[in-house]
Write a protein that holds these residues in place. Structure first.
Motif, PDB file in Angstrom:
ATOM      1  N   ALA A  18      -2.195   1.453  -6.535  1.00  0.00           N
ATOM      2  CA  ALA A  18      -1.326   0.901  -7.487  1.00  0.00           C
ATOM      3  C   ALA A  18      -1.905   1.885  -8.412  1.00  0.00           C
ATOM      4  O   ALA A  18      -1.016   2.277 -10.059  1.00  0.00           O
ATOM      5  CB  ALA A  18      -1.755  -0.296  -8.432  1.00  0.00           C
ATOM      6  N   HIS A  19      -2.975   2.235  -9.066  1.00  0.00           N
ATOM      7  CA  HIS A  19      -4.086   2.364 -10.430  1.00  0.00           C
ATOM      8  C   HIS A  19      -2.720   4.323  -9.898  1.00  0.00           C
ATOM      9  O   HIS A  19      -3.108   5.114 -10.888  1.00  0.00           O
ATOM     10  CB  HIS A  19      -5.473   2.040 -10.161  1.00  0.00           C
ATOM     11  N   GLY A  20      -3.397   4.932  -8.848  1.00  0.00           N
ATOM     12  CA  GLY A  20      -3.085   6.402  -8.271  1.00  0.00           C
ATOM     13  C   GLY A  20      -1.523   6.860  -8.510  1.00  0.00           C
ATOM     14  O   GLY A  20      -1.292   7.182  -9.594  1.00  0.00           O
ATOM     15  N   LEU A  21      -0.960   6.022  -8.303  1.00  0.00           N
ATOM     16  CA  LEU A  21       0.500   5.753  -8.135  1.00  0.00           C
ATOM     17  C   LEU A  21       1.459   6.200  -9.349  1.00  0.00           C
ATOM     18  O   LEU A  21       2.010   6.847 -10.376  1.00  0.00           O
ATOM     19  CB  LEU A  21       1.365   5.209  -7.307  1.00  0.00           C
TER      20      LEU A  21
ATOM     21  N   ALA B 243       5.026   5.265  -8.803  1.00  0.00           N
ATOM     22  CA  ALA B 243       5.232   4.237  -8.911  1.00  0.00           C
ATOM     23  C   ALA B 243       6.596   3.012  -9.328  1.00  0.00           C
ATOM     24  O   ALA B 243       7.032   2.022  -8.835  1.00  0.00           O
ATOM     25  CB  ALA B 243       4.184   2.965  -9.777  1.00  0.00           C
ATOM     26  N   GLN B 244       6.553   3.710 -10.489  1.00  0.00           N
ATOM     27  CA  GLN B 244       8.009   3.196 -10.841  1.00  0.00           C
ATOM     28  C   GLN B 244       9.326   3.800  -9.642  1.00  0.00           C
ATOM     29  O   GLN B 244      10.110   2.558  -9.671  1.00  0.00           O
ATOM     30  CB  GLN B 244       8.227   4.068 -12.180  1.00  0.00           C
ATOM     31  N   HIS B 245       9.194   4.566  -9.366  1.00  0.00           N
ATOM     32  CA  HIS B 245       9.919   5.106  -8.088  1.00  0.00           C
ATOM     33  C   HIS B 245       9.985   4.404  -7.061  1.00  0.00           C
ATOM     34  O   HIS B 245      11.489   4.162  -6.321  1.00  0.00           O
ATOM     35  CB  HIS B 245      10.126   6.414  -7.831  1.00  0.00           C
ATOM     36  N   SER B 246       9.044   4.033  -6.817  1.00  0.00           N
ATOM     37  CA  SER B 246       8.646   3.056  -6.302  1.00  0.00           C
ATOM     38  C   SER B 246       9.224   1.381  -5.973  1.00  0.00           C
ATOM     39  O   SER B 246       9.921   1.082  -5.032  1.00  0.00           O
ATOM     40  CB  SER B 246       6.893   2.749  -5.435  1.00  0.00           C
ATOM     41  N   LEU B 247       9.714   1.081  -7.050  1.00  0.00           N
ATOM     42  CA  LEU B 247      10.091  -0.318  -7.500  1.00  0.00           C
ATOM     43  C   LEU B 247      11.371   0.101  -7.925  1.00  0.00           C
ATOM     44  O   LEU B 247      12.624  -0.923  -7.153  1.00  0.00           O
ATOM     45  CB  LEU B 247       9.924  -0.233  -9.418  1.00  0.00           C
ATOM     46  N   LEU B 248      11.868   1.272  -7.997  1.00  0.00           N
ATOM     47  CA  LEU B 248      13.412   1.960  -8.474  1.00  0.00           C
ATOM     48  C   LEU B 248      13.667   1.694  -6.620  1.00  0.00           C
ATOM     49  O   LEU B 248      15.235   1.347  -6.097  1.00  0.00           O
ATOM     50  CB  LEU B 248      12.927   2.807  -9.267  1.00  0.00           C
ATOM     51  N   VAL B 249      12.976   2.673  -5.599  1.00  0.00           N
ATOM     52  CA  VAL B 249      13.869   2.630  -3.817  1.00  0.00           C
ATOM     53  C   VAL B 249      13.437   1.174  -3.887  1.00  0.00           C
ATOM     54  O   VAL B 249      14.397   0.321  -3.018  1.00  0.00           O
ATOM     55  CB  VAL B 249      12.677   3.774  -4.053  1.00  0.00           C
TER      56      VAL B 249
ATOM     57  N   PRO C 116       1.005   4.344 -18.496  1.00  0.00           N
ATOM     58  CA  PRO C 116       0.686   3.721 -16.817  1.00  0.00           C
ATOM     59  C   PRO C 116      -0.301   2.906 -16.253  1.00  0.00           C
ATOM     60  O   PRO C 116       0.347   2.547 -15.267  1.00  0.00           O
ATOM     61  CB  PRO C 116      -0.386   4.663 -16.832  1.00  0.00           C
ATOM     62  N   ARG C 117      -0.573   1.762 -17.587  1.00  0.00           N
ATOM     63  CA  ARG C 117      -0.624   0.458 -17.295  1.00  0.00           C
ATOM     64  C   ARG C 117      -0.036   0.314 -17.409  1.00  0.00           C
ATOM     65  O   ARG C 117      -0.120  -1.482 -16.332  1.00  0.00           O
ATOM     66  CB  ARG C 117      -1.667   0.410 -18.279  1.00  0.00           C
ATOM     67  N   ALA C 118       1.039   0.000 -17.494  1.00  0.00           N
ATOM     68  CA  ALA C 118       2.695  -1.115 -17.182  1.00  0.00           C
ATOM     69  C   ALA C 118       3.109  -0.735 -16.465  1.00  0.00           C
ATOM     70  O   ALA C 118       3.677  -1.473 -15.525  1.00  0.00           O
ATOM     71  CB  ALA C 118       3.207  -0.256 -18.972  1.00  0.00           C
ATOM     72  N   ALA C 119       2.531   0.373 -16.035  1.00  0.00           N
ATOM     73  CA  ALA C 119       3.613   0.337 -14.357  1.00  0.00           C
ATOM     74  C   ALA C 119       2.706   0.259 -13.017  1.00  0.00           C
ATOM     75  O   ALA C 119       3.127  -0.431 -12.430  1.00  0.00           O
ATOM     76  CB  ALA C 119       4.221   2.481 -13.991  1.00  0.00           C
ATOM     77  N   GLN C 120       0.945   0.491 -13.689  1.00  0.00           N
ATOM     78  CA  GLN C 120       0.582   0.004 -12.586  1.00  0.00           C
ATOM     79  C   GLN C 120       0.712  -1.296 -11.938  1.00  0.00           C
ATOM     80  O   GLN C 120       0.573  -1.904 -11.299  1.00  0.00           O
ATOM     81  CB  GLN C 120      -0.600   0.109 -13.386  1.00  0.00           C
TER      82      GLN C 120
ATOM     83  N   LEU D 172       2.654  -6.258  -9.671  1.00  0.00           N
ATOM     84  CA  LEU D 172       3.093  -7.403  -9.524  1.00  0.00           C
ATOM     85  C   LEU D 172       4.264  -7.510  -8.236  1.00  0.00           C
ATOM     86  O   LEU D 172       4.184  -8.830  -7.574  1.00  0.00           O
ATOM     87  CB  LEU D 172       3.965  -7.295 -10.973  1.00  0.00           C
ATOM     88  N   ARG D 173       5.375  -6.333  -7.871  1.00  0.00           N
ATOM     89  CA  ARG D 173       6.538  -7.090  -6.330  1.00  0.00           C
ATOM     90  C   ARG D 173       6.006  -6.628  -5.925  1.00  0.00           C
ATOM     91  O   ARG D 173       5.508  -7.371  -4.775  1.00  0.00           O
ATOM     92  CB  ARG D 173       7.505  -5.117  -6.998  1.00  0.00           C
ATOM     93  N   PHE D 174       3.909  -6.341  -5.793  1.00  0.00           N
ATOM     94  CA  PHE D 174       3.255  -5.768  -4.204  1.00  0.00           C
ATOM     95  C   PHE D 174       3.226  -7.569  -3.779  1.00  0.00           C
ATOM     96  O   PHE D 174       3.680  -8.070  -3.205  1.00  0.00           O
ATOM     97  CB  PHE D 174       2.647  -5.177  -4.022  1.00  0.00           C
ATOM     98  N   ARG D 175       2.210  -7.529  -5.507  1.00  0.00           N
ATOM     99  CA  ARG D 175       2.195  -9.497  -4.849  1.00  0.00           C
ATOM    100  C   ARG D 175       3.095 -10.652  -4.774  1.00  0.00           C
ATOM    101  O   ARG D 175       3.126 -11.595  -3.958  1.00  0.00           O
ATOM    102  CB  ARG D 175       1.281 -10.260  -6.296  1.00  0.00           C
TER     103      ARG D 175
END
Length: 203
Positions: A36-39, A58-64, A183-187, A192-195
């Motif tokens: 999450a930190h890196g993406l 990270a945001q792209h991953s949420l969108l996909v 970045p902190r918000a995207a992380q 959150l979505r992963f959890r």
């Protein structure tokens, strides 16, 4: 830089303290917090997007992941998790734009697939994404690229449709998902979505 006679360093140290070997990655060295930190700090489109903040992987991953659910409602939890993690290797190898990937050739894809397999195994997923799901994720990836290209990266709709195709379904919250975040918000949003998906699997 390595000393003479020593093999080149092939591992990346993470903030968690883990050291991920890029050539022989172990699931034991994978931590979702590092991902999450890196993406959240890797920019899509090489940073050539509108707004004061980057649009991160990270945001792209949420969108996909949202697009996969819009295209195929009722997808099982594991499939949604694989969609969310489809670009997870980029937390350590970065996001290379498609034209450069084509120039680099198969080597990049080999390293990427090894890291993705280690990530999948770390979270009890199949090492290789099943072919039908991989095809669906690719469709969602192209749809996300179209949306990002037209709303953030300065492409015309005609140009984006030529390269990525026009999306058939878009999630209701696509506008929010396409708003670049610090970045902190995207992380935090990615974690959150992963959890949420991880917890859904435990129920």
């Amino acid at each position: 830089m390595t000393r003479r006679g020593e093999p080149p360093r092939a591992w990346q140290r993470m903030l968690s303290g883990r050291r991920l070997d890029l050539l022989d990655p172990s699931p034991l060295d994978v931590e979702i917090e590092d991902i999450a930190h890196g993406l959240a700090r890797v920019a899509r489109w090489n940073g050539q997007t509108r707004g004061p903040d980057i649009f991160s992987v990270a945001q792209h991953s949420l969108l996909v992941e949202a697009l996969v659910c819009a295209m195929e409602p009722g997808m099982p939890r594991a499939s949604r998790l694989m969609a969310l993690l489809h670009d997870a290797p980029e937390y350590v190898i970065g996001d290379i734009i498609s034209p450069f990937k084509a120039a680099v050739g198969a080597t990049y894809k080999t390293v990427e697939n090894r890291i993705l397999a280690a990530i999948h195994l770390r979270y009890c997923l199949p090492a290789n994404t099943p072919a039908p799901l991989a095809k669906l994720i690719k469709r969602a990836d192209h749809a996300a690229a179209y949306l990002e290209a037209t709303r953030l990266a300065g492409f015309s709709e005609t140009e984006a449709e030529k390269f990525f195709g026009r999306p058939e379904n878009t999630p209701r919250n696509s506008d929010a998902l396409l708003a670049p975040m610090p970045p902190r918000a995207a992380q935090a949003a990615f974690l959150l979505r992963f959890r949420e998906l991880e917890t859904a699997g435990a129920e």
